[in-house]
Motif scaffolding. Structure first.
Motif, short mmCIF file in Angstrom:
data_model
loop_
_atom_site.label_atom_id
_atom_site.label_comp_id
_atom_site.label_asym_id
_atom_site.label_seq_id
_atom_site.Cartn_x
_atom_site.Cartn_y
_atom_site.Cartn_z
N HIS A 132 -18.88 -6.38 57.15
CA HIS A 132 -19.77 -6.26 55.99
C HIS A 132 -20.32 -4.83 55.86
O HIS A 132 -20.39 -4.28 54.76
N GLU B 287 -17.51 -2.65 54.53
CA GLU B 287 -17.28 -2.96 53.12
C GLU B 287 -18.38 -2.37 52.24
O GLU B 287 -18.10 -1.88 51.14
N THR B 288 -19.61 -2.41 52.71
CA THR B 288 -20.73 -1.84 51.95
C THR B 288 -20.57 -0.34 51.80
O THR B 288 -20.75 0.21 50.72
N ASP C 60 -17.72 1.33 52.02
CA ASP C 60 -16.56 1.54 51.16
C ASP C 60 -16.91 1.36 49.68
O ASP C 60 -16.43 2.10 48.82
N GLN C 61 -17.75 0.39 49.40
CA GLN C 61 -18.17 0.15 48.01
C GLN C 61 -18.94 1.35 47.48
O GLN C 61 -18.73 1.79 46.35
N GLN D 121 -16.54 4.21 46.86
CA GLN D 121 -15.84 4.00 45.59
C GLN D 121 -16.72 4.39 44.42
O GLN D 121 -16.25 4.96 43.43
N SER D 122 -17.99 4.08 44.50
CA SER D 122 -18.93 4.45 43.44
C SER D 122 -19.05 5.96 43.33
O SER D 122 -19.06 6.51 42.23
N ARG E 100 -13.12 9.98 47.05
CA ARG E 100 -13.11 9.13 48.24
C ARG E 100 -13.12 9.98 49.51
O ARG E 100 -13.78 9.64 50.50
#
Length: 192
Positions: free
Chosen positions: A17, A20-21, A23-24, A27-28, A44
């Protein structure tokens, strides 16, 4: 033993998690950097460098992003040109190391200024060329309707030039740091 496995499973899920956070958010960052003409892959790369606890080599970046070393090198050069990353020296390390510029305000200033100044100067030049052409047509024509159209367009061009000259003054305020007198930098701690 079952409790240990359950604890390990929960820990693994939390790490997943966590990644993933990050990575999110990366991406933003990549998506928003497109506003400044930066490709998503370079965005990135920047995000990965930003979240790295240590400076990274091109090999580290390649491993983290799964991109070619050539792409990493090109991306780093772009980020260096934009003053968004900086080289790091470490005694005993033979490969080049990089980290993000720690001052995002400085990075924004360099990036924003270069992009907007170039666009504003180009548009001022184009407007001046159009103005000269229209004035030439105006001087040569006897058609009253064409004269009215040209006069309206000359007023529009004058307005556009005024805007772009204002934009250059705004860019100068950003470059010199005067913008922070109007919109001060604020640390999270100051808000509390």
């Amino acid at each position: 033993m079952s409790d240990e496995k359950e604890l390990q499973k929960m820990t693994d899920e939390m790490w997943t998690h966590y990644e993933e956070t990050k990575d999110q958010f990366i991406q933003s960052i990549a998506k928003n950097m497109a506003l400044y003409g930066i490709t998503p892959s370079v965005g990135r790369l920047y995000g990965s460098l930003y979240f790295s606890n240590e400076p990274m080599t091109l090999d580290d970046m390649q491993h983290a992003l799964g991109m070619s070393k050539t792409s990493m090198s090109t991306g780093v050069r772009s980020l260096l040109d934009m003053k968004m990353v900086e080289p790091v020296f470490r005694r005993g390390v033979r490969k080049d190391l990089y980290r993000t510029e720690q001052d995002w305000f400085k990075s924004f200033t360099a990036l924003f200024s270069r992009q907007w100044k170039k666009a504003a100067e180009s548009n001022i030049e184009e407007a001046e060329e159009a103005k000269l052409e229209l004035e030439s047509i105006l001087a040569a024509t006897v058609d009253e309707e064409l004269k009215r159209c040209i006069e309206k367009d000359l007023a529009r061009l004058a307005y556009a030039q005024n805007y772009y000259e204002w934009l250059l003054r705004f860019v100068a305020a950003v470059e010199t740091g005067k913008i922070y007198e109007l919109v001060p930098k604020q640390n999270k701690e100051e808000k509390k």
